[in-house]
Design a protein around this motif. Structure first.
Motif, mmCIF file in Angstrom:
data_model
loop_
_atom_site.group_PDB
_atom_site.id
_atom_site.type_symbol
_atom_site.label_atom_id
_atom_site.label_comp_id
_atom_site.label_asym_id
_atom_site.label_seq_id
_atom_site.Cartn_x
_atom_site.Cartn_y
_atom_site.Cartn_z
ATOM 1 N N PRO A 295 -4.478 -9.693 15.514
ATOM 2 C CA PRO A 295 -3.679 -9.045 14.187
ATOM 3 C C PRO A 295 -4.855 -9.532 13.004
ATOM 4 N N LYS A 296 -4.821 -8.585 12.092
ATOM 5 C CA LYS A 296 -5.533 -8.802 11.121
ATOM 6 C C LYS A 296 -4.479 -9.445 9.936
ATOM 7 N N ASP A 297 -5.242 -10.378 9.055
ATOM 8 C CA ASP A 297 -4.594 -11.033 8.092
ATOM 9 C C ASP A 297 -4.160 -9.764 6.868
ATOM 10 N N LEU A 298 -3.092 -10.194 6.100
ATOM 11 C CA LEU A 298 -2.694 -9.534 4.860
ATOM 12 C C LEU A 298 -3.630 -9.875 3.839
ATOM 13 N N ARG A 299 -4.339 -9.286 2.972
ATOM 14 C CA ARG A 299 -4.992 -9.453 2.007
ATOM 15 C C ARG A 299 -4.788 -9.146 0.689
ATOM 16 N N ASP A 300 -5.397 -9.474 -0.458
ATOM 17 C CA ASP A 300 -5.375 -9.082 -1.943
ATOM 18 C C ASP A 300 -5.646 -7.688 -1.790
ATOM 19 N N SER A 301 -6.728 -7.211 -1.117
ATOM 20 C CA SER A 301 -6.842 -5.946 -1.285
ATOM 21 C C SER A 301 -6.003 -4.814 -0.496
ATOM 22 N N ASP A 302 -4.904 -5.313 0.415
ATOM 23 C CA ASP A 302 -3.943 -4.492 0.729
ATOM 24 C C ASP A 302 -2.955 -4.371 -0.270
ATOM 25 N N VAL A 303 -2.651 -5.276 -1.138
ATOM 26 C CA VAL A 303 -1.831 -5.146 -2.350
ATOM 27 C C VAL A 303 -2.332 -4.222 -3.270
ATOM 28 N N SER A 304 -3.724 -4.262 -3.713
ATOM 29 C CA SER A 304 -4.351 -3.009 -4.529
ATOM 30 C C SER A 304 -4.227 -1.828 -3.972
ATOM 31 N N ALA A 305 -4.636 -1.812 -2.864
ATOM 32 C CA ALA A 305 -4.262 -0.407 -1.999
ATOM 33 C C ALA A 305 -2.818 0.129 -2.246
ATOM 34 N N LEU A 306 -1.740 -0.700 -1.944
ATOM 35 C CA LEU A 306 -0.489 -0.116 -1.784
ATOM 36 C C LEU A 306 0.124 0.219 -3.421
ATOM 37 N N THR A 307 -0.793 -0.175 -4.562
ATOM 38 C CA THR A 307 -0.340 -0.008 -5.757
ATOM 39 C C THR A 307 -1.102 1.250 -6.430
ATOM 40 N N GLN A 308 -1.773 2.025 -5.666
ATOM 41 C CA GLN A 308 -2.795 3.021 -6.060
ATOM 42 C C GLN A 308 -1.568 4.219 -6.178
ATOM 43 N N GLY A 309 -1.491 4.711 -7.616
ATOM 44 C CA GLY A 309 -0.554 5.713 -7.608
ATOM 45 C C GLY A 309 -0.647 7.186 -6.999
ATOM 46 N N THR A 310 -2.023 7.370 -6.508
ATOM 47 C CA THR A 310 -2.291 8.793 -6.020
ATOM 48 C C THR A 310 -1.704 8.715 -4.535
ATOM 49 N N ALA A 311 -1.926 7.457 -3.833
ATOM 50 C CA ALA A 311 -1.873 7.382 -2.501
ATOM 51 C C ALA A 311 -0.293 6.786 -2.178
ATOM 52 N N ALA A 312 0.272 6.327 -3.180
ATOM 53 C CA ALA A 312 1.609 5.572 -2.751
ATOM 54 C C ALA A 312 2.419 6.205 -4.419
ATOM 55 N N PRO A 313 2.962 7.282 -4.507
ATOM 56 C CA PRO A 313 3.517 7.500 -5.705
ATOM 57 C C PRO A 313 4.947 7.051 -5.625
ATOM 58 N N ASP A 314 5.652 6.778 -4.580
ATOM 59 C CA ASP A 314 6.956 6.155 -4.606
ATOM 60 C C ASP A 314 6.902 4.788 -4.590
ATOM 61 N N ILE A 315 5.666 3.912 -4.742
ATOM 62 C CA ILE A 315 5.979 2.528 -4.841
ATOM 63 C C ILE A 315 5.513 2.101 -6.277
ATOM 64 N N ALA A 316 6.789 1.459 -6.728
ATOM 65 C CA ALA A 316 6.456 1.063 -7.969
ATOM 66 C C ALA A 316 5.829 -0.239 -8.259
ATOM 67 N N SER A 317 5.979 -1.244 -7.192
ATOM 68 C CA SER A 317 4.990 -2.451 -7.392
ATOM 69 C C SER A 317 4.839 -3.238 -6.123
ATOM 70 N N ALA A 318 3.806 -4.122 -6.020
ATOM 71 C CA ALA A 318 3.484 -4.667 -4.902
ATOM 72 C C ALA A 318 3.309 -6.164 -4.987
ATOM 73 N N THR A 319 4.027 -7.030 -4.681
ATOM 74 C CA THR A 319 3.781 -8.682 -4.878
ATOM 75 C C THR A 319 3.242 -9.338 -4.019
ATOM 76 N N PRO A 320 2.212 -9.969 -4.107
ATOM 77 C CA PRO A 320 1.731 -10.908 -2.821
ATOM 78 C C PRO A 320 2.682 -12.148 -2.953
ATOM 79 N N VAL A 321 2.593 -12.866 -1.880
ATOM 80 C CA VAL A 321 3.104 -13.955 -1.573
ATOM 81 C C VAL A 321 2.673 -14.842 -0.482
ATOM 82 N N ILE A 322 2.180 -16.321 -0.807
ATOM 83 C CA ILE A 322 1.871 -17.321 0.159
ATOM 84 C C ILE A 322 2.905 -18.086 0.086
ATOM 85 N N LYS A 323 3.521 -18.366 1.588
ATOM 86 C CA LYS A 323 4.444 -19.130 2.043
ATOM 87 C C LYS A 323 3.844 -20.205 3.223
ATOM 88 N N GLY A 324 4.932 -21.434 3.067
ATOM 89 C CA GLY A 324 4.230 -22.354 4.300
ATOM 90 C C GLY A 324 5.106 -23.653 3.883
#
Length: 405
Positions: free
Chosen positions: A75-104
């Motif tokens: 499995p690949k890790d989730l990264r900051d670039s995934d967050v940026s990709a999810l907030t691109q308006g053209t590819a994801a018009p129904d997504i208002a925001s994407a917030t990264p979280v580190i937990k542990g």
């Protein structure tokens, strides 16, 4: 015999055996009050649940799978670039925001006290995304997030462990997490889910605790509205599949869970739980009905000669039947009325106590529908419980009744 006359005779009979009549109504009182209390508490619990978690219904949580799917690679890790990709308006018009979280988990210390906290590194709007509020102090600012300032916002459980529950005393104090010191800027209100948290800027967590690479633990995606959650979830799958080179949905190395589906399941569970408890209350009403039936049978036995005399001088079968039915209905009705008073009183008391003792359980409420249903059920149980004894009394032959010793 008129209903008024039958009612008078029934009331006289009940008054002649006051203690027995009072004890008979206890089962009805307990059943009716239990129905009212359980419905009031159940409605409060559902209202509190919807109030507390309803604001999260537009969220989709993206998590990395820890175990590889069959036939797929690591499995690949989730990264900051995934967050940026999810907030691109053209590819994801129904997504208002994407917030990264580190937990542990991290060990936190203050003086000689220690507490195993859950680190949550994120952006300055993290609490708004989770619909949480600051109880004392303030959330870290955008400026502190940009400069990776060593600041932290604590959950109430951490404050209880390190500062004896004094949230005001925690503000401005320096706590040690791992090998670094952090200044406490705020304490969040309790939500019963993440009360052990230590919330800090994402950059701070990376610089001092978990390392400086761009890996993240999860992504909180917020849809433009609750109705757009399914569309936003499809867009998440499309974008993430492309970024992680996923050809087969079965081989996905991440999950995208819509909280709305979890909330629906939890709400359904609460509904079933309420119905189950109402079933238990219904059993207590049934027990009360059996008590009424028992006492009416005793009453018929004790008054057999009276019934024989009345029938001998011309009382009709319907008059005897009416009298005993009215007696059982009065017993159940009085029990129902007292049960309503007791139930409403208990719910009113819980409306004052529960928000202070357990605010996350919601605000109990008095349900007029439950009161009406409980009272009608008590009357029906009274009629049903008195039916057989009344019919038995009405069918007695005058000669047999007069001979009864």
């Amino acid at each position: 015999m008129h209903v008024r006359e039958a009612s008078t005779i029934a009331i006289r009979s009940l008054r002649a055996n006051r203690l027995r009549s009072a004890l008979t109504t206890i089962g009805i009182i307990i059943g009716v009050s239990t129905v009212i209390v359980l419905v009031g508490l159940g409605d409060g619990l559902k209202t509190g649940f919807n109030t507390q978690f309803g604001a999260l219904a537009d969220q989709v949580i993206v998590d990395k799978l820890n175990v590889a799917a069959p036939g797929s690679g690591q499995p690949k890790d989730l990264r900051d670039s995934d967050v940026s990709a999810l907030t691109q308006g053209t590819a994801a018009p129904d997504i208002a925001s994407a917030t990264p979280v580190i937990k542990g988990p991290q060990l936190m210390r203050y003086g000689q006290r220690r507490y195993l906290t859950t680190l949550e590194g994120s952006t300055a709007d993290y609490l708004d995304v989770l619909d949480r509020r600051i109880m004392v102090g303030q959330m870290f600012t955008q400026s502190q997030a940009r400069t990776s300032a060593r600041v932290v916002v604590l959950g109430p459980d951490a404050v209880s462990a390190l500062f004896n529950g004094d949230a005001a005393a925690a503000i401005g104090k320096v706590v040690r997490i791992a090998r670094s010191n952090f200044k406490v800027t705020g304490v969040v209100t309790s939500n019963g889910q993440q009360d052990d948290a230590a919330i800090m800027p994402l950059g701070t967590a990376r610089a001092f605790l978990v390392g400086g690479d761009d890996r993240i633990s999860e992504i909180i995606v917020k849809a433009a509205s609750v109705n757009q959650v399914p569309a936003a979830q499809r867009q998440i799958y499309s974008i993430m599949d492309q970024r992680h080179n996923i050809k087969d949905p079965v081989a996905r190395d991440y999950t995208a869970t819509a909280l709305q589906s979890l909330l629906d399941k939890a709400s359904m569970f609460l509904t079933y739980l309420t119905l189950f408890t109402l079933g238990v209350a219904g059993l207590s009403l049934l027990v009360g009905g059996l008590g009424v039936a028992n006492i009416m049978l005793v009453s018929v036995t004790e008054r057999t000669r009276e019934i024989g005399i009345r029938k001998a001088i011309g009382a009709r079968r319907s008059a005897i039947l009416k009298q005993f039915l009215i007696e059982s209905t009065i017993l159940a009705g009085v029990g129902g009325l007292v049960g309503i008073l007791v139930g409403v009183g208990l719910v009113a008391a819980s409306m004052y106590i529960v928000p202070r003792v357990a605010p996350t359980l919601g605000h109990p409420d008095i349900s007029p529908g439950a009161i009406v249903v409980a009272f009608v059920l008590s009357l029906l149980i009274g009629l049903a419980a008195g039916g057989y004894p009344a019919n038995r009394a009405a069918r007695l032959r005058p000669i047999d009744a007069l001979r009864y010793q």
